[in-house]
Write an enzyme that holds these catalytic residues in place. Sequence first.
Site, short mmCIF file in Angstrom:
data_model
loop_
_atom_site.label_atom_id
_atom_site.label_comp_id
_atom_site.label_asym_id
_atom_site.label_seq_id
_atom_site.Cartn_x
_atom_site.Cartn_y
_atom_site.Cartn_z
N GLY A 104 54.09 43.33 54.97
CA GLY A 104 55.44 43.63 54.50
C GLY A 104 55.86 45.05 54.86
O GLY A 104 55.06 45.99 54.76
N ASP A 106 57.67 47.03 53.21
CA ASP A 106 57.54 47.95 52.06
C ASP A 106 56.11 48.49 51.96
O ASP A 106 55.91 49.68 51.69
CB ASP A 106 57.97 47.27 50.75
CG ASP A 106 57.26 45.94 50.48
OD1 ASP A 106 56.68 45.35 51.41
OD2 ASP A 106 57.29 45.49 49.32
N ARG A 107 55.12 47.65 52.22
CA ARG A 107 53.72 48.12 52.14
C ARG A 107 53.46 49.18 53.22
O ARG A 107 52.80 50.19 52.96
CB ARG A 107 52.77 46.94 52.33
CG ARG A 107 52.89 45.87 51.27
CD ARG A 107 51.98 44.68 51.56
NE ARG A 107 50.57 44.98 51.43
CZ ARG A 107 49.59 44.21 51.92
NH1 ARG A 107 49.89 43.09 52.57
NH2 ARG A 107 48.34 44.55 51.75
N THR A 131 58.83 42.34 43.03
CA THR A 131 58.70 40.90 42.79
C THR A 131 57.22 40.54 42.82
O THR A 131 56.71 39.82 41.97
CB THR A 131 59.45 40.14 43.89
OG1 THR A 131 60.78 40.64 43.93
CG2 THR A 131 59.44 38.65 43.63
N THR A 187 54.45 31.83 20.77
CA THR A 187 54.27 31.63 22.21
C THR A 187 54.96 32.74 23.01
O THR A 187 54.38 33.29 23.96
CB THR A 187 54.83 30.25 22.63
OG1 THR A 187 54.29 29.28 21.75
CG2 THR A 187 54.46 29.92 24.06
N1 LIG Z 1 64.33 48.87 35.12
C1 LIG Z 1 63.20 48.18 35.16
N2 LIG Z 1 62.26 48.42 34.26
C2 LIG Z 1 61.13 47.76 34.31
N3 LIG Z 1 60.84 46.81 35.20
C3 LIG Z 1 61.72 46.51 36.09
C4 LIG Z 1 62.95 47.19 36.14
N4 LIG Z 1 63.62 46.73 37.18
C5 LIG Z 1 62.84 45.80 37.75
N5 LIG Z 1 61.73 45.63 37.09
C6 LIG Z 1 60.63 44.70 37.39
O1 LIG Z 1 60.29 44.92 38.73
C7 LIG Z 1 60.37 43.72 39.49
C8 LIG Z 1 61.49 43.79 40.51
O2 LIG Z 1 61.44 45.06 41.06
P1 LIG Z 1 62.23 45.50 42.35
O3 LIG Z 1 63.66 45.35 42.10
O4 LIG Z 1 61.71 46.84 42.71
O5 LIG Z 1 61.70 44.42 43.36
P2 LIG Z 1 62.42 43.65 44.50
O6 LIG Z 1 63.87 43.89 44.57
O7 LIG Z 1 61.97 42.27 44.41
O8 LIG Z 1 61.82 44.33 45.71
P3 LIG Z 1 60.63 43.87 46.54
O9 LIG Z 1 60.93 42.56 47.15
O10 LIG Z 1 60.60 45.00 47.52
O11 LIG Z 1 59.48 43.79 45.63
C9 LIG Z 1 60.59 42.61 38.54
O12 LIG Z 1 59.34 41.98 38.37
C10 LIG Z 1 61.05 43.27 37.25
O13 LIG Z 1 60.39 42.68 36.19
C1 LIG Z 2 54.12 41.25 49.29
C2 LIG Z 2 55.59 41.62 49.35
C3 LIG Z 2 56.45 40.45 48.86
C4 LIG Z 2 55.77 42.81 48.40
O1 LIG Z 2 57.08 43.22 48.36
C5 LIG Z 2 55.99 42.05 50.79
O2 LIG Z 2 55.25 43.14 51.19
C6 LIG Z 2 55.79 40.93 51.77
O3 LIG Z 2 56.63 40.05 51.87
N1 LIG Z 2 54.66 40.97 52.54
C7 LIG Z 2 54.34 40.03 53.57
C8 LIG Z 2 52.87 39.67 53.58
C9 LIG Z 2 51.92 40.83 53.68
O4 LIG Z 2 52.25 41.97 53.37
O5 LIG Z 2 50.76 40.62 54.10
#
Ligand SMILES: Nc1ncnc2c1ncn2[C@@H]1O[C@H](COP(=O)(O)OP(=O)(O)OP(=O)(O)O)[C@@H](O)[C@H]1O
Ligand SMILES: CC(C)(CO)[C@@H](O)C(=O)NCCC(=O)O
Length: 262
Positions: A104, A106-107, A131, A187
């Site tokens: 990815g 981002d990594r 995520t 739960t």
């Molecule tokens: N303000 C916040 N406080 C705490 N946790 C958050 C907050 N915003 C997002 N999160 C958590 O972080 C995650 C999403 O983060 P983020 O928006 O950075 O990811 P993203 O948009 O999916 O990006 P990527 O795909 O790069 O991971 C969710 O699992 C959510 O629970």
């Molecule tokens: C693992 C995530 C979803 C984290 O944002 C992203 O880095 C991604 O889609 N990676 C592709 C697979 C890999 O990094 O090996």
Amino acid sequence: MSCLVVDAGHTRVKFAACRQQATSSLPEVIRSAAVIYGEPIDWSAIASWFAGSAPRSVIVMGTNLDRAQQVIQAWPAALPRPTLFSDKRTLPLKVDVEFPDKVGMDRLLNAVAANLLRRPDQPAITVGTGTAITVDVIDADGVFRGGAIFPGILLGAKSLHMETTTLPHVNVWELLKTEPTVVGKNTEQAIASGLYWGHLGGIRELIMRHTAWLQTTCSVPPLVLLTGGASGIVAPYLQDAKLETELSLRALAAVADQVTAP
Ligand SMILES: Nc1ncnc2c1ncn2[C@@H]1O[C@H](COP(=O)(O)OP(=O)(O)OP(=O)(O)O)[C@@H](O)[C@H]1O
Ligand SMILES: CC(C)(CO)[C@@H](O)C(=O)NCCC(=O)O
């Protein structure tokens, strides 16, 4: 002069105006916005960040490439046209994994950031809490060596509900506002406890194991960097780690000129 960098993730699209400051080797975020998919993007607010002077470069990258393309299609005339950055091979980073193209963006950008922040002899571990959670290793030579991926809190909450007939969907955004009780009495509380404390435990275990792996070849303790949506909730429990907001966007800003050169 600042630049506009955009990360189309899997949950949200994030915009940041970044500027290189004398105090850090990584550009700092001056203004930022994050928009959950489905909600409107306030383009005029983003354009107002650059009312005084246009951004030097405008780059969109996507861990979710389809979303990145949608953001570019919706791009307003009031802002300079963006460049879509997707060619990972142009990043200033050595990658030692089986399929470098599949890692990815981002990594890889977190690793680029770690290389700008660590001491020359020091390895690094980057923790990205989005995520998915990623816990990755950069060795003392600055090489991305791979790492671990597991579901983030939001994904955990969704899949517990979707893949069972007994578990309700807990509202993670509410859950993240306060620390849940560890011994859940119903739960919802039990799920909240498991997601929250399990998330912290998973990250802690991986940092410990990655550190042990690094120490087979290097005795210098790694620089541990935390970033991403949920990093704020784990940071207080990981005292040796450094919380750095928007690590991948700041790394993109740092390499903007290099990766957009014609
Ligand atoms: N303000 C916040 N406080 C705490 N946790 C958050 C907050 N915003 C997002 N999160 C958590 O972080 C995650 C999403 O983060 P983020 O928006 O950075 O990811 P993203 O948009 O999916 O990006 P990527 O795909 O790069 O991971 C969710 O699992 C959510 O629970
Ligand atoms: C693992 C995530 C979803 C984290 O944002 C992203 O880095 C991604 O889609 N990676 C592709 C697979 C890999 O990094 O090996």
